[in-house]
Design an enzyme around this catalytic site. Structure first.
Site, short mmCIF file in Angstrom:
data_model
loop_
_atom_site.label_atom_id
_atom_site.label_comp_id
_atom_site.label_asym_id
_atom_site.label_seq_id
_atom_site.Cartn_x
_atom_site.Cartn_y
_atom_site.Cartn_z
N CYS A 3 -34.77 -55.48 48.91
CA CYS A 3 -35.48 -54.53 48.04
C CYS A 3 -36.18 -53.77 49.19
CB CYS A 3 -36.26 -55.36 47.18
SG CYS A 3 -37.73 -56.13 47.49
N ARG A 9 -39.39 -58.02 44.15
CA ARG A 9 -38.48 -57.96 43.38
C ARG A 9 -37.31 -59.37 44.14
NH1 ARG A 9 -37.52 -51.36 44.14
NH2 ARG A 9 -38.66 -52.00 46.09
N ASP A 117 -40.24 -50.77 40.89
CA ASP A 117 -40.93 -51.50 41.53
C ASP A 117 -42.41 -51.97 41.47
OD1 ASP A 117 -42.64 -52.00 43.94
OD2 ASP A 117 -42.17 -49.81 45.08
P1 4NP Z 1 -40.82 -55.01 47.22
O1 4NP Z 1 -41.97 -54.52 46.74
O2 4NP Z 1 -39.68 -53.94 47.43
O3 4NP Z 1 -40.53 -55.35 45.39
O4 4NP Z 1 -40.78 -56.15 47.58
C1 4NP Z 1 -42.95 -53.64 47.71
C2 4NP Z 1 -43.56 -54.44 48.13
C3 4NP Z 1 -44.79 -54.25 49.08
C4 4NP Z 1 -44.56 -52.37 49.36
C5 4NP Z 1 -44.25 -52.08 48.04
C6 4NP Z 1 -43.06 -52.30 47.15
N1 4NP Z 1 -45.71 -52.15 50.41
O5 4NP Z 1 -45.64 -50.84 50.45
O6 4NP Z 1 -46.19 -52.35 51.04
#
Ligand code: 4NP
Length: 150
Positions: A3, A9, A117
């Site tokens: 991800c 995720r 997300d």
């Molecule tokens: P992930 O979610 O890609 O599912 O781990 C996110 C975690 C952090 C961020 C965005 C999405 N961020 O912008 O810091």
């Protein structure tokens, strides 16, 4: 399992898949296409939804996806189209590009749907992510079992 941040995720996808593949000779890992959260444990909301489904992910540590992952692993499952584009950019040849799959195409073939997300939302988003990943990982596990036994 890939991800963006490797804290929401893909740690869940890793935990769910590893749990389903306990009796199979399969290595499951996860990584993020961005390095903002490297070294961090999964988001507490991911840990919570995993734990209430009897899966522990608290020991995981976020890491960034690297080009050698596309060599080392047989299949790379990405959560969304942006992850797909960023992962494909790391590929060094066509064979590596062919290893990259949108994970929800396992449960919804050809749909190219994103795992939404959940980072900026509430707990409901994490339950939805868990349910989508559980359904897709069950199908991937069954495919793997067939391949390994065939
Ligand atoms: P992930 O979610 O890609 O599912 O781990 C996110 C975690 C952090 C961020 C965005 C999405 N961020 O912008 O810091």
């Amino acid at each position: 399992m890939v991800c963006l941040g490797n804290i929401c995720r893909s740690p869940l996808a890793e935990g769910i898949m590893a749990d389903k593949c306990k009796s199979l000779p399969v290595d499951v890992d996860s990584a993020g296409t961005a390095a903002y959260h490297v070294g961090n444990a999964p988001d507490p909301r991911s840990q919570h939804i995993a734990r209430i489904n009897n899966i522990e992910i608290q020991e995981q540590k976020a890491r960034a996806l690297k080009s050698s992952d596309l060599n080392e692993f047989d299949a790379i499952y990405v959560m969304d189209k942006s992850n797909y584009e960023n992962t494909i950019k790391l590929a060094e040849n066509e064979a590596q590009k062919r290893k990259v799959y949108m994970i929800l195409n396992a449960s919804k073939p050809g749909s190219n749907e994103d795992v939404p997300d959940p980072y900026y939302g509430g707990d409901h988003g994490f339950k939805l992510v868990f349910d989508l990943l559980d359904e897709a990982c069950e199908i991937i596990k069954n495919q793997l079992e067939t391949e390994l036994n065939g």
